[in-house]
Design a protein around this motif. Structure first.
Motif, PDB file in Angstrom:
ATOM      1  N   LEU A   1       0.834  -1.201   0.000  1.00 44.12           N
ATOM      2  CA  LEU A   1       0.000   0.000   0.000  1.00 44.12           C
ATOM      3  C   LEU A   1       0.865   1.246   0.000  1.00 44.12           C
ATOM      4  O   LEU A   1       1.806   1.364   0.776  1.00 44.12           O
ATOM      5  N   ASP A   2       0.515   2.177  -0.879  1.00 41.71           N
ATOM      6  CA  ASP A   2       1.258   3.432  -0.977  1.00 41.71           C
ATOM      7  C   ASP A   2       0.257   4.585  -0.852  1.00 41.71           C
ATOM      8  O   ASP A   2      -0.563   4.800  -1.755  1.00 41.71           O
ATOM      9  N   PRO A   3       0.271   5.311   0.265  1.00 41.76           N
ATOM     10  CA  PRO A   3      -0.709   6.384   0.475  1.00 41.76           C
ATOM     11  C   PRO A   3      -0.585   7.518  -0.536  1.00 41.76           C
ATOM     12  O   PRO A   3      -1.506   8.325  -0.659  1.00 41.76           O
ATOM     13  N   THR A   4       0.524   7.596  -1.259  1.00 39.61           N
ATOM     14  CA  THR A   4       0.690   8.655  -2.253  1.00 39.61           C
ATOM     15  C   THR A   4       0.212   8.239  -3.635  1.00 39.61           C
ATOM     16  O   THR A   4       0.241   9.033  -4.572  1.00 39.61           O
ATOM     17  N   SER A   5      -0.222   6.990  -3.767  1.00 43.02           N
ATOM     18  CA  SER A   5      -0.636   6.467  -5.066  1.00 43.02           C
ATOM     19  C   SER A   5      -2.152   6.213  -5.073  1.00 43.02           C
ATOM     20  O   SER A   5      -2.748   5.896  -4.046  1.00 43.02           O
ATOM     21  N   ARG A   6      -2.733   6.341  -6.253  1.00 41.72           N
ATOM     22  CA  ARG A   6      -4.150   6.043  -6.418  1.00 41.72           C
ATOM     23  C   ARG A   6      -4.349   4.641  -7.001  1.00 41.72           C
ATOM     24  O   ARG A   6      -5.446   4.305  -7.453  1.00 41.72           O
ATOM     25  N   ALA A   7      -3.305   3.833  -6.975  1.00 43.43           N
ATOM     26  CA  ALA A   7      -3.344   2.538  -7.640  1.00 43.43           C
ATOM     27  C   ALA A   7      -4.495   1.655  -7.152  1.00 43.43           C
ATOM     28  O   ALA A   7      -5.155   0.988  -7.945  1.00 43.43           O
ATOM     29  N   TYR A   8      -4.761   1.634  -5.851  1.00 42.34           N
ATOM     30  CA  TYR A   8      -5.795   0.753  -5.302  1.00 42.34           C
ATOM     31  C   TYR A   8      -6.956   1.533  -4.684  1.00 42.34           C
ATOM     32  O   TYR A   8      -7.751   0.968  -3.933  1.00 42.34           O
ATOM     33  N   GLU A   9      -7.060   2.790  -5.015  1.00 44.81           N
ATOM     34  CA  GLU A   9      -8.070   3.652  -4.414  1.00 44.81           C
ATOM     35  C   GLU A   9      -9.481   3.115  -4.663  1.00 44.81           C
ATOM     36  O   GLU A   9      -9.903   2.916  -5.806  1.00 44.81           O
TER      37      GLU A   9
END
Length: 293
Positions: free
Chosen positions: A223-231
């Protein structure tokens, strides 16, 4: 998909037939009675004929009544219950993916005639997605803010949904993109305004069974809070646990929402949000390691 109702008008052939029959027999009865009393000659013969007519009228009334009951049971029609121009939804404009939708300018009204389609992955039946709807396609997921209670009855989990986006706003709330009618406030007070009931029904359409969505298996490290990959996507976090079991997921009878911290063995964390109105409220946090979807 939706049909407006006209004022209901009832039409029954049996009732009309009975009315015509009664009018005919009434006219015949009075004619015979008039003829019977008109002449003094053959009075007894006329009275006998009149009696026969009256007996015949009784028989006809009985037969017509029986026929009317039969027609009322099987033949009465409810006429004009629906208007003739029943609306059937057909997508219009350009279809784009959800990931492409997220490239539009945040906090600005969408002016292009576009639509997205996806499968519903949320449900307000458990109370955690009240007035919210999440749909997902093969490229991503988006949350819609809708002012509709029991939306799962219209847009159930697993349902394919088509969303006409023109006139909506792509709101950025806390770093999460979502569809709304508008936004209000700034900073931590910024909120997305829901689509009202009319806007929802005019822009969000259930169109059949959606694709099967399998939760994406992830670890906290991915999980990367700066990415929208799994939003907003449906995911299953593996090998996580709570450090305490003395708290419930949320407070039963409360009116807010609670955050509980998930850990992994590397001591990485993620926050799990549960609303006090959800069916999980009052349930204590479990022991041990497992997965959370």
């Amino acid at each position: 998909m939706f049909a407006r109702l006209k004022k209901r008008e009832y039409y029954c052939p049996a009732i009309r037939a009975v009315k015509v029959g009664i009018d005919f027999l009434r006219e015949r009865f009075f004619t015979e009675r008039h003829e019977a009393t008109r002449s003094d000659q053959n009075q007894r013969t006329k009275q006998s004929q009149l009696l026969k007519v009256m007996n015949g009228i009784k028989v006809f009334y009985f037969c017509i009544a029986a026929l009317a009951i039969s027609f009322l049971t099987f033949s009465c029609l409810e006429e004009n219950e629906f208007v003739e121009d029943v609306f059937v939804y057909e997508p219009y404009g350009e279809q784009i993916s959800i990931s492409k939708l997220k490239e539009y300018t945040p906090d600005a009204v969408i002016s292009d005639e576009i639509y997205v389609q996806g499968t519903v992955t949320s449900s307000d039946a458990e109370g955690n997605f009240a007035r919210q709807l999440v749909i997902q396609d093969e490229t991503g997921a988006i949350l819609l803010n809708i002012d509709m209670g029991s939306s799962n009855e219209y847009y159930g989990k697993g349902q394919k949904v088509s969303v006409q986006c023109r006139g909506m706003m792509l709101a950025d709330i806390g770093g999460v993109l979502q569809l709304a009618s508008n936004v209000t406030g700034e900073g931590i007070r910024k909120q997305a305004l829901t689509l009202d009931n009319r806007q929802t029904r005019n822009n969000v359409f259930a169109i059949g069974k959606g694709a099967d969505i399998t939760p994406l298996s992830l670890t906290l490290s991915q999980l990367d809070p700066t990415s929208r990959a799994y939003e907003n996507q449906l995911v299953a976090l593996q090998d996580v646990f709570f450090q305490t079991t003395l708290l419930p997921f949320a407070n039963a009878g409360g009116s807010s929402e609670q955050y509980r911290t998930l850990y992994n063995k590397e001591n990485e964390t993620a926050l799990l949000l549960t609303k006090d109105a959800s069916t999980m409220a009052g349930t204590m946090l479990p022991e041990g390691k497992g997965s959370v979807t």
